[in-house]
Design a protein around this motif. Structure first.
Motif, PDB file in Angstrom:
ATOM      1  N   THR A 167       0.840  -1.199   0.000  1.00 43.39           N
ATOM      2  CA  THR A 167       0.000   0.000   0.000  1.00 43.39           C
ATOM      3  C   THR A 167       0.876   1.250   0.000  1.00 43.39           C
ATOM      4  OG1 THR A 167      -1.733  -1.145   1.230  1.00 43.39           O
ATOM      5  CG2 THR A 167      -1.812   1.258   1.195  1.00 43.39           C
ATOM      6  N   LEU A 168       0.606   2.156  -0.965  1.00 46.44           N
ATOM      7  CA  LEU A 168       1.357   3.402  -1.052  1.00 46.44           C
ATOM      8  C   LEU A 168       0.727   4.473  -0.165  1.00 46.44           C
ATOM      9  CD1 LEU A 168       2.182   3.783  -4.861  1.00 46.44           C
ATOM     10  CD2 LEU A 168       3.809   3.513  -2.989  1.00 46.44           C
ATOM     11  N   SER A 169       1.558   5.252   0.486  1.00 41.95           N
ATOM     12  CA  SER A 169       1.078   6.401   1.246  1.00 41.95           C
ATOM     13  C   SER A 169       2.042   7.557   1.022  1.00 41.95           C
ATOM     14  CB  SER A 169       0.963   6.065   2.735  1.00 41.95           C
ATOM     15  OG  SER A 169       2.233   5.732   3.266  1.00 41.95           O
ATOM     16  N   TYR A 170       1.520   8.768   1.178  1.00 39.90           N
ATOM     17  CA  TYR A 170       2.319   9.958   0.907  1.00 39.90           C
ATOM     18  C   TYR A 170       2.214  10.927   2.088  1.00 39.90           C
ATOM     19  CZ  TYR A 170       2.183   8.242  -3.905  1.00 39.90           C
ATOM     20  OH  TYR A 170       2.295   7.472  -5.028  1.00 39.90           O
ATOM     21  N   LYS A 171       3.310  11.605   2.359  1.00 40.64           N
ATOM     22  CA  LYS A 171       3.323  12.634   3.398  1.00 40.64           C
ATOM     23  C   LYS A 171       4.113  13.834   2.894  1.00 40.64           C
ATOM     24  CE  LYS A 171       2.871   9.693   7.520  1.00 40.64           C
ATOM     25  NZ  LYS A 171       3.471   9.305   8.829  1.00 40.64           N
ATOM     26  N   VAL A 172       3.826  14.983   3.491  1.00 36.27           N
ATOM     27  CA  VAL A 172       4.552  16.202   3.177  1.00 36.27           C
ATOM     28  C   VAL A 172       5.154  16.741   4.472  1.00 36.27           C
ATOM     29  CG1 VAL A 172       4.389  18.572   2.340  1.00 36.27           C
ATOM     30  CG2 VAL A 172       3.083  16.769   1.213  1.00 36.27           C
ATOM     31  N   TYR A 173       6.435  17.105   4.419  1.00 40.65           N
ATOM     32  CA  TYR A 173       7.134  17.641   5.583  1.00 40.65           C
ATOM     33  C   TYR A 173       7.628  19.060   5.285  1.00 40.65           C
ATOM     34  CZ  TYR A 173       7.196  12.846   7.329  1.00 40.65           C
ATOM     35  OH  TYR A 173       6.830  11.590   7.767  1.00 40.65           O
ATOM     36  N   LYS A 174       7.715  19.859   6.343  1.00 39.00           N
ATOM     37  CA  LYS A 174       8.169  21.243   6.200  1.00 39.00           C
ATOM     38  C   LYS A 174       9.434  21.477   7.014  1.00 39.00           C
ATOM     39  CE  LYS A 174       6.117  24.703   8.389  1.00 39.00           C
ATOM     40  NZ  LYS A 174       5.163  25.781   8.755  1.00 39.00           N
ATOM     41  N   ILE A 175      10.396  22.162   6.377  1.00 38.86           N
ATOM     42  CA  ILE A 175      11.606  22.637   7.038  1.00 38.86           C
ATOM     43  C   ILE A 175      11.577  24.153   6.985  1.00 38.86           C
ATOM     44  CG2 ILE A 175      14.116  22.787   6.894  1.00 38.86           C
ATOM     45  CD1 ILE A 175      13.238  20.084   7.808  1.00 38.86           C
ATOM     46  N   SER A 199      -3.134  11.359   0.927  1.00 37.41           N
ATOM     47  CA  SER A 199      -2.020  11.206  -0.013  1.00 37.41           C
ATOM     48  C   SER A 199      -1.629  12.509  -0.700  1.00 37.41           C
ATOM     49  CB  SER A 199      -2.367  10.143  -1.075  1.00 37.41           C
ATOM     50  OG  SER A 199      -2.600   8.904  -0.486  1.00 37.41           O
ATOM     51  N   PRO A 200      -1.307  13.556   0.074  1.00 36.93           N
ATOM     52  CA  PRO A 200      -0.846  14.798  -0.560  1.00 36.93           C
ATOM     53  C   PRO A 200       0.524  14.601  -1.187  1.00 36.93           C
ATOM     54  CG  PRO A 200      -0.533  14.920   1.804  1.00 36.93           C
ATOM     55  CD  PRO A 200      -1.260  13.631   1.543  1.00 36.93           C
ATOM     56  N   GLY A 201       0.761  15.283  -2.294  1.00 35.82           N
ATOM     57  CA  GLY A 201       2.051  15.167  -2.975  1.00 35.82           C
ATOM     58  C   GLY A 201       2.225  16.289  -3.978  1.00 35.82           C
ATOM     59  N   GLY A 202       3.352  16.270  -4.684  1.00 41.83           N
ATOM     60  CA  GLY A 202       3.605  17.245  -5.731  1.00 41.83           C
ATOM     61  C   GLY A 202       3.581  18.680  -5.275  1.00 41.83           C
ATOM     62  N   VAL A 203       3.996  18.958  -4.029  1.00 44.03           N
ATOM     63  CA  VAL A 203       3.889  20.317  -3.495  1.00 44.03           C
ATOM     64  C   VAL A 203       4.780  21.286  -4.265  1.00 44.03           C
ATOM     65  CG1 VAL A 203       3.151  19.767  -1.156  1.00 44.03           C
ATOM     66  CG2 VAL A 203       5.572  19.683  -1.729  1.00 44.03           C
ATOM     67  N   GLN A 204       4.257  22.484  -4.513  1.00 41.71           N
ATOM     68  CA  GLN A 204       5.017  23.546  -5.170  1.00 41.71           C
ATOM     69  C   GLN A 204       4.584  24.894  -4.618  1.00 41.71           C
ATOM     70  OE1 GLN A 204       5.322  23.484  -9.516  1.00 41.71           O
ATOM     71  NE2 GLN A 204       4.465  21.429  -9.493  1.00 41.71           N
ATOM     72  N   PHE A 205       5.550  25.755  -4.346  1.00 38.68           N
ATOM     73  CA  PHE A 205       5.227  27.134  -4.013  1.00 38.68           C
ATOM     74  C   PHE A 205       4.872  27.874  -5.302  1.00 38.68           C
ATOM     75  CE2 PHE A 205       7.961  26.463  -0.170  1.00 38.68           C
ATOM     76  CZ  PHE A 205       6.977  26.735   0.764  1.00 38.68           C
ATOM     77  N   VAL A 206       3.765  28.603  -5.281  1.00 41.74           N
ATOM     78  CA  VAL A 206       3.362  29.395  -6.446  1.00 41.74           C
ATOM     79  C   VAL A 206       2.873  30.755  -5.956  1.00 41.74           C
ATOM     80  CG1 VAL A 206       2.753  27.444  -7.925  1.00 41.74           C
ATOM     81  CG2 VAL A 206       1.030  28.399  -6.391  1.00 41.74           C
ATOM     82  N   ASN A 207       2.932  31.721  -6.841  1.00 41.27           N
ATOM     83  CA  ASN A 207       2.400  33.050  -6.553  1.00 41.27           C
ATOM     84  C   ASN A 207       1.418  33.390  -7.652  1.00 41.27           C
ATOM     85  OD1 ASN A 207       2.082  35.984  -6.350  1.00 41.27           O
ATOM     86  ND2 ASN A 207       3.778  35.868  -4.896  1.00 41.27           N
ATOM     87  N   LEU A 208       0.125  33.318  -7.320  1.00 43.24           N
ATOM     88  CA  LEU A 208      -0.937  33.539  -8.293  1.00 43.24           C
ATOM     89  C   LEU A 208      -1.773  34.727  -7.854  1.00 43.24           C
ATOM     90  CD1 LEU A 208      -1.874  29.790  -8.688  1.00 43.24           C
ATOM     91  CD2 LEU A 208      -0.982  31.213 -10.518  1.00 43.24           C
ATOM     92  N   GLY A 209      -1.871  35.722  -8.733  1.00 42.40           N
ATOM     93  CA  GLY A 209      -2.640  36.910  -8.390  1.00 42.40           C
ATOM     94  C   GLY A 209      -2.077  37.646  -7.199  1.00 42.40           C
ATOM     95  N   GLY A 210      -0.760  37.548  -6.994  1.00 38.65           N
ATOM     96  CA  GLY A 210      -0.132  38.233  -5.876  1.00 38.65           C
ATOM     97  C   GLY A 210      -0.280  37.528  -4.547  1.00 38.65           C
TER      98      GLY A 210
END
Length: 517
Positions: free
Chosen positions: A238-246, A276-287
Motif C-alpha cells: 500500500t502506497l502512502s504519501y506525506k509532506v514535511y516542512k523545514i 495522499s498529498p504530494g507534488g507540493v510547489q510554491f506558487v504566486n498567483l494573483g499576488g
C-alpha cells in the motif's frame, strides 16, 4: 390495464421524476467553478501515450515526448496559438533546457546541445542533469558543474564528499542538492544564487525503495528559508504519501541537521482531511503566496482520482486548507504554473496523458461554464454512478421492514381474524406506522459531510433529515391510498407501501448518501 397503471405506473412515474432531478442537478454541477475566479479544467488539444517532460520559459511551454520537443505558445484564452516541433532526440526521464531554438539535454552519458538539427557535445562522462529557467547544472559523480548559457562554457561549482543524486533549481539559480549518504539516505545541501554551497548538509532524507523522498519545493523570503518535501512509503503493498516542512533563518541553513514537521491538508469544501498529498510547489498567483499540491479527490465520480489543490500559505501553519482547482476525473501529473493567472498539468486516464489548463482570466472563466459534449457526458456518468451507489441503501436498510413483518406474522399466528375483515385492517396501519419510524435514525446518521457536500440545496436546509422523510411518507401514503388494490390482504398492502417508500428513498435521498466511486 388501467388498474396496473394506477398500481405501478404512478410510483414509477414519481421515481422517474426523482431520477430526472438527480441528472439535472448533475448537469448544473458540471458548470460550477472549482473555486471563485478559477475556470473549470480546459483540454489543451495535446495528448501523449508517453509521460512528457515539461519545461517553461518566457511564457512558452515545452514538452518532450518520444524524443521530440514541442514548443507551445498559449494565449490568454488558454488555447494553443502557435506550435513548433524542435527536431532532436531527448533521453526519456531526464530534464532538459531550451529557449525554443537550441536544446540542452543528457544523452549517452554526455551533455549535448542541439541547434538547427546539429548536435554538439558540451561535456562528456556526466552522471546527471538539472535545469532552471536560465540555469543548466550537471554533475559527474561528486563534482557539480554549471554550463553558462550566455558564455557557452562550463565551470566547476563544488565537489562533494560523495556522489550527487539530484539538484532542484529554484528562483535566481538558488538550488538544493541531494548527495548520497548511503544506500537508503541522502543529505541535502543549499546553494545560493552566487553558487556558494553550504559546508554541511541541513537535512537527511530517505531513499530506500519502500520509503523515499519524492520531490520538493523551496523558497527564500525575508531572510527565511522554507522547504516542503514529499515522502512516498510502501507498506505491505500500500502506497502512502506525506509532506514535511523545514523552516529556519537562511543564515542557519547548514549549521545542523533539521527535522521535518509533518504537514496536514484539509479540503476547504467539506472540512475533511485530504489523503495522499504530494507534488507540493510554491506558487504566486494573483499576488497571493500559495502551495499547489495534488491529493485524492473527494467528489462524486472521483474514484480514487488525484486532483490538484491550491492552499494559501502561512509560514507558521502546519495545517493547510486547500480547494480543488482541477475538475478532471483521473490522475493529475506535473502541475506547472504557466503565468500569474494560469496553470497547466497532465491528466492521466490509465493510457493517455492529456494536457489541461485552468485560468483566472474572466473570459476563460465564463466560457468554461458553458455546457459541452464532454461536460454533459460527465454529468450523465456521475448520475449513473450515484444511482448505483444508492443501491447500497437497499442492502443497509433491509431491517426497516423487519419489525412490521414480525408484527404481521405474530398477528397472523395468534389473531388471524384481524385479517378477515373487509378493507384495510388496523394491523396494516400499525405495520406501516412502525415502518415509517425506522428510517429516522438511519437518515440522521446518513446525512454526513459527504451528503451536505453533494446534495442539492433543497435537501440540505435545517431539519431536512426529518422534513424529507415526512415528505416521502406523505407522497407514499397518497399513492398507497389511491393505488392499493382493494382485494389485497394486509401483507400485500403493507409491503406495497414499504416497496414504494424504499424506491422513492433510493431515487431521491439515497444517491447523495454513499460515495462508492
Amino acid at each position: 390495464m388501467r388498474e396496473k397503471v394506477k398500481v405501478f405506473g404512478i410510483p414509477l412515474g414519481v421515481m422517474v421524476l426523482f431520477v430526472a432531478a438527480l441528472f439535472i442537478h448533475q448537469l448544473f454541477l458540471v458548470k460550477e467553478l472549482p473555486q471563485q475566479n478559477w475556470s473549470r479544467s480546459l483540454p489543451m488539444d495535446y495528448t501523449s501515450k508517453e509521460k512528457p517532460q515539461m519545461f517553461q520559459k518566457n511564457g512558452e511551454l515545452y514538452l518532450s515526448s518520444k524524443g521530440q520537443v514541442r514548443a507551445f505558445s498559449i494565449n490568454d484564452e488558454m488555447k494553443i496559438s502557435k506550435e513548433k516541433v524542435i527536431d532532436t532526440k531527448i533521453t526519456r526521464g531526464y530534464p532538459f533546457w531550451t529557449d525554443g531554438n537550441q536544446v540542452i539535454y543528457y544523452k549517452n552519458g554526455n551533455l549535448v546541445l542541439t541547434n538547427n538539427q546539429k548536435d554538439r557535445i558540451l561535456s562528456e562522462g556526466i552522471t546527471g542533469l538539472g535545469t532552471g529557467t536560465d540555469q543548466v547544472y550537471y554533475w559527474s559523480n561528486e563534482k557539480l558543474f554549471q554550463y553558462g548559457i550566455k558564455e557557452g562554457s562550463s565551470k566547476e561549482v563544488h565537489t562533494f564528499s560523495s556522489e550527487i543524486s539530484d539538484i532542484h533549481v529554484g528562483a535566481d539559480g538558488r538550488s538544493v542538492i541531494r548527495v548520497k549518504k548511503d544506500d537508503t539516505h541522502d543529505f541535502i545541501y543549499y546553494m545560493n544564487e552566487n553558487g556558494s554551497v553550504t559546508e554541511k548538509p541541513f537535512l537527511m532524507v530517505n531513499t530506500a525503495p519502500n520509503k523515499k523522498m519524492d520531490g520538493l519545493t523551496f523558497k527564500v523570503e525575508d531572510g527565511q528559508f522554507t522547504l516542503l518535501y514529499n515522502e512516498k512509503s510502501r507498506t505491505q503493498g500500500t502506497l502512502s504519501y506525506k509532506v514535511y516542512k523545514i523552516q529556519t533563518p537562511l543564515q542557519e541553513v547548514g549549521t545542523s541537521i533539521l527535522t521535518g514537521t509533518n504537514m496536514e491538508f484539509v479540503n476547504k469544501k467539506n472540512g475533511e482531511k485530504l489523503v495522499s498529498p504530494g507534488g507540493v510547489q510554491f506558487v504566486n498567483l494573483g499576488g497571493k503566496e500559495s502551495v499547489m499540491f495534488t491529493s485524492e479527490g473527494q467528489q462524486v465520480g472521483d474514484n480514487s482520482s488525484i486532483r490538484m489543490y491550491l492552499a494559501p500559505f502561512e509560514s507558521a501553519d502546519t495545517v493547510l486548507t486547500g480547494t480543488s482547482i482541477s475538475t478532471t476525473k483521473h490522475v493529475t501529473y506535473s502541475p506547472l504554473q504557466l503565468t500569474d493567472e494560469s496553470l497547466v498539468w497532465f491528466n492521466y486516464d490509465g493510457g493517455t496523458y492529456e494536457l489541461y489548463g485552468a485560468s483566472q482570466n474572466g473570459q476563460v472563466v465564463s466560457k468554461s461554464t458553458k455546457w459541452s459534449q464532454r461536460s454533459v457526458a460527465e454529468a450523465l456518468n456521475n448520475g449513473v454512478l450515484m444511482m448505483f451507489s444508492s443501491i447500497v441503501t437497499i442492502l443497509t436498510s433491509f431491517y426497516w421492514v423487519l419489525p412490521s413483518l414480525f408484527l404481521l406474522i405474530l398477528l397472523y399466528i395468534f389473531r388471524p381474524n384481524v385479517f378477515e375483515k373487509d378493507g384495510v385492517s388496523w394491523a396494516e396501519y400499525a405495520s406501516i406506522i412502525i415502518f415509517l419510524l425506522m428510517p429516522i435514525s438511519y437518515t440522521s446518521k446518513a446525512m454526513n459531510p459527504y451528503f451536505y457536500q453533494v446534495a442539492p440545496e433543497y435537501f440540505v436546509f435545517p431539519g431536512s433529515s426529518y422534513a424529507l422523510l415526512v415528505l416521502l411518507s406523505v407522497i407514499t401514503w397518497v399513492i398507497w391510498k389511491k393505488g392499493r388494490d382493494p382485494e389485497w390482504g394486509s401483507f400485500a398492502g403493507a409491503f406495497y407501501f414499504m416497496g414504494i417508500y424504499v424506491l422513492f428513498y433510493i431515487s431521491s435521498i439515497g444517491p447523495y448518501i454513499f460515495n462508492l466511486f
